[in-house]
Design a protein around this motif. Structure first.
Motif, PDB file in Angstrom:
ATOM      1  N   TRP A 116     -15.802  51.031 -37.115  1.00 47.21           N
ATOM      2  CA  TRP A 116     -15.689  49.577 -37.185  1.00 47.21           C
ATOM      3  C   TRP A 116     -15.972  48.952 -35.816  1.00 47.21           C
ATOM      4  CZ3 TRP A 116     -11.619  52.703 -39.177  1.00 47.21           C
ATOM      5  CH2 TRP A 116     -11.587  52.788 -40.571  1.00 47.21           C
ATOM      6  N   GLY A 117     -16.419  47.689 -35.839  1.00 46.97           N
ATOM      7  CA  GLY A 117     -16.717  46.985 -34.601  1.00 46.97           C
ATOM      8  C   GLY A 117     -15.498  46.909 -33.690  1.00 46.97           C
ATOM      9  N   ARG A 118     -15.755  46.992 -32.405  1.00 47.02           N
ATOM     10  CA  ARG A 118     -14.664  46.974 -31.425  1.00 47.02           C
ATOM     11  C   ARG A 118     -14.436  45.568 -30.883  1.00 47.02           C
ATOM     12  NH1 ARG A 118     -16.670  51.916 -33.192  1.00 47.02           N
ATOM     13  NH2 ARG A 118     -15.308  53.604 -32.455  1.00 47.02           N
ATOM     14  N   GLY A 119     -13.200  45.342 -30.465  1.00 49.73           N
ATOM     15  CA  GLY A 119     -12.848  44.037 -29.910  1.00 49.73           C
ATOM     16  C   GLY A 119     -11.406  44.021 -29.462  1.00 49.73           C
TER      17      GLY A 119
ATOM     18  N   ARG B 132      -6.936  44.532 -32.772  1.00 51.39           N
ATOM     19  CA  ARG B 132      -8.259  45.007 -33.147  1.00 51.39           C
ATOM     20  C   ARG B 132      -8.537  46.299 -32.394  1.00 51.39           C
ATOM     21  NH1 ARG B 132     -12.291  43.850 -37.090  1.00 51.39           N
ATOM     22  NH2 ARG B 132     -13.991  45.219 -36.474  1.00 51.39           N
ATOM     23  N   HIS B 133      -9.082  47.292 -33.092  1.00 52.74           N
ATOM     24  CA  HIS B 133      -9.447  48.557 -32.449  1.00 52.74           C
ATOM     25  C   HIS B 133     -10.383  48.268 -31.274  1.00 52.74           C
ATOM     26  CE1 HIS B 133     -11.639  52.696 -32.883  1.00 52.74           C
ATOM     27  NE2 HIS B 133     -10.746  52.706 -31.912  1.00 52.74           N
TER      28      HIS B 133
ATOM     29  N   MET C 224      -8.451  43.242 -44.317  1.00 47.71           N
ATOM     30  CA  MET C 224      -7.264  43.715 -45.027  1.00 47.71           C
ATOM     31  C   MET C 224      -7.398  45.112 -45.605  1.00 47.71           C
ATOM     32  SD  MET C 224      -4.660  41.617 -45.015  1.00 47.71           S
ATOM     33  CE  MET C 224      -3.784  42.564 -46.259  1.00 47.71           C
ATOM     34  N   PHE C 225      -8.528  45.451 -46.173  1.00 49.70           N
ATOM     35  CA  PHE C 225      -8.594  46.623 -47.042  1.00 49.70           C
ATOM     36  C   PHE C 225      -9.596  47.682 -46.581  1.00 49.70           C
ATOM     37  CE2 PHE C 225      -7.432  42.941 -49.755  1.00 49.70           C
ATOM     38  CZ  PHE C 225      -6.101  43.296 -49.955  1.00 49.70           C
ATOM     39  N   GLU C 226      -9.838  47.736 -45.276  1.00 49.60           N
ATOM     40  CA  GLU C 226     -10.743  48.762 -44.763  1.00 49.60           C
ATOM     41  C   GLU C 226     -10.117  50.156 -44.837  1.00 49.60           C
ATOM     42  OE1 GLU C 226     -13.946  48.321 -43.636  1.00 49.60           O
ATOM     43  OE2 GLU C 226     -13.739  46.278 -44.389  1.00 49.60           O
TER      44      GLU C 226
ATOM     45  N   HIS D  83      -7.176  51.701 -37.169  1.00 48.92           N
ATOM     46  CA  HIS D  83      -8.379  51.231 -36.487  1.00 48.92           C
ATOM     47  C   HIS D  83      -9.209  50.269 -37.317  1.00 48.92           C
ATOM     48  CE1 HIS D  83      -8.394  55.083 -33.755  1.00 48.92           C
ATOM     49  NE2 HIS D  83      -7.249  54.420 -33.735  1.00 48.92           N
ATOM     50  N   GLY D  84      -9.057  50.302 -38.630  1.00 45.15           N
ATOM     51  CA  GLY D  84      -9.891  49.456 -39.481  1.00 45.15           C
ATOM     52  C   GLY D  84      -9.257  48.144 -39.875  1.00 45.15           C
TER      53      GLY D  84
END
Length: 392
Positions: free
Chosen positions: A357-360, A347-348, A297-299, A330-331
């Motif tokens: 941030w992790g990708r997916g 998801r980015h 939520m808050f990235e 992206h976050g």
């Protein structure tokens, strides 16, 4: 979520009716040619069918958001990021084995591409899906046709831009005009060269907004083509024009949804790239403890469209709209309840663009009889998180 309203009797061939409406509205949907290896078996009338033919079978969709191919293409770093992005998509496709893929905007970083034909990078981005014979559809983000921005450091040492034009012949100098590739050109190239693409041109009266169209997922039963879900695609602007879903786009959605789903008996989901201002309102409610959500939520703060021009009001008034899916941030990868629907981020997916941030990818699973819409996030490392039931 509330139960779906009872479905009224439908004509025996909804897909044919839908296509008639699409042609009448001057929407061009490109359909795959017959190919027994395709998954799912595509229909000649532009609809998508479940991969199985039995009751309770499912239709799975993978969302690839913010790939940003071609970023810093003149460096060693840029091509490596594109390679990494291909690995992410390949992992998701091989683990999830989706029936369909949605490219949710910012497929390329056009403002980093000093070439006229950015479709070269667009083609790289869709290559993992195409290689697996999986149909897909795409829409535009704010970076896809952004004007090229000359890097200042190109002029700081030798004073000579570090670029090689695709043609050395002086008569082909127009190929180095750096004018970029328009939305229309990008879409035309995708459709012309890919029989698996379900991407569509929107009506001309909506231009410069281009990627506005609707696709139908039909029943897995073999005896008829009853729609199970409608998927709407909207161009949320950016790049060559403001970041908005215009009033005329909203009117197009109102008319189109009334034509193909007049009694709102069939579930609907909507895709666009840049979040509406409703996403920011929801995030504030979560921060105040008034709403429960699933996901990150808050990235970062929600970055919204420049203005609201009616689309959210229309969506709130339609009981058949179950969820909206966007990218851009992206976050963030959350899903939050809003009115009688869900607002979700993808998801980015790409290694281009900002953030570490992790990708997916976000995965959607649509089940028929009984109907349900579920979602989760599949990460590059194979892990799964943030499962949520969006509709039953």
């Amino acid at each position: 979520m509330a139960k779906l309203p009872n479905r009224s009797p439908a004509p025996t061939d909804w897909c044919t009716i839908t296509v008639i409406f699409l042609i009448w509205q001057n929407i061009v949907i490109v359909r795959p040619e017959d190919d027994v290896t395709l998954r799912p078996a595509p229909l000649r009338d532009g609809c998508l069918r479940f991969s199985g033919g039995s009751k309770g079978s499912s239709f799975k969709v993978a969302l690839f958001a913010d790939l940003h191919f071609g970023e810093n293409a003149w460096t060693d770093w840029g091509p490596q990021q594109d390679f990494n992005s291909v690995k992410v998509m390949s992992t998701v496709l091989d683990v999830e084995r989706p029936d369909f893929v949605v490219y949710l905007g910012d497929v390329i970083t056009a403002n980093n591409l000093p070439i006229h034909n950015a479709s070269l990078y667009w083609d790289q981005a869709i290559s993992p899906t195409r290689a697996r014979n999986i149909p897909w559809a795409s829409l535009f983000g704010n970076h896809d046709d952004a004007p090229f921005e000359w890097p200042v450091d190109w002029f700081s040492s030798s004073g000579i831009p570090q670029i090689l034009c695709p043609f050395a012949n002086a008569s082909e100098g127009d190929k180095c005009s750096f004018k970029g590739t328009t939305r229309l050109e990008l879409m035309k190239n995708e459709i012309r060269h890919n029989v698996l693409s379900y991407t569509g041109f929107g009506p001309r009266n909506l231009w410069p907004s281009v990627s506005n169209y609707v696709l139908t997922i039909v029943s897995p039963k073999s005896d008829h083509n009853l729609p199970v879900m409608f998927m709407y695609f909207l161009d949320s602007g950016g790049g060559s024009y403001p970041e908005v879903i215009s009033t005329i786009q909203s009117e197009w959605f109102r008319n189109k949804s009334q034509e193909v789903n007049p009694d709102s008996s069939i579930p609907e989901i909507v895709f666009w790239h840049i979040p509406s201002k409703a996403y920011k309102k929801v995030a504030k409610k979560v921060a105040a403890g008034r709403t429960k959500c699933v996901g990150s939520m808050f990235e970062e703060p929600v970055a919204t469209q420049e203005a609201e021009m009616g689309i959210m009001k229309l969506l709130k008034e339609r009981p058949s709209v179950k969820a909206i899916f966007v990218g851009h941030n992206h976050g963030l990868d959350w899903c939050c309840p809003y009115e009688k629907m869900w607002l979700c981020f993808a998801r980015h997916t790409g290694y281009g663009g900002y953030g570490t941030w992790g990708r997916g990818a976000r995965i959607l699973e649509i089940t028929d009889e009984p109907f349900s819409l579920k979602s989760w996030i599949r990460m590059e490392n194979g892990t799964l998180h943030s499962e949520v039931v969006l509709a039953t």
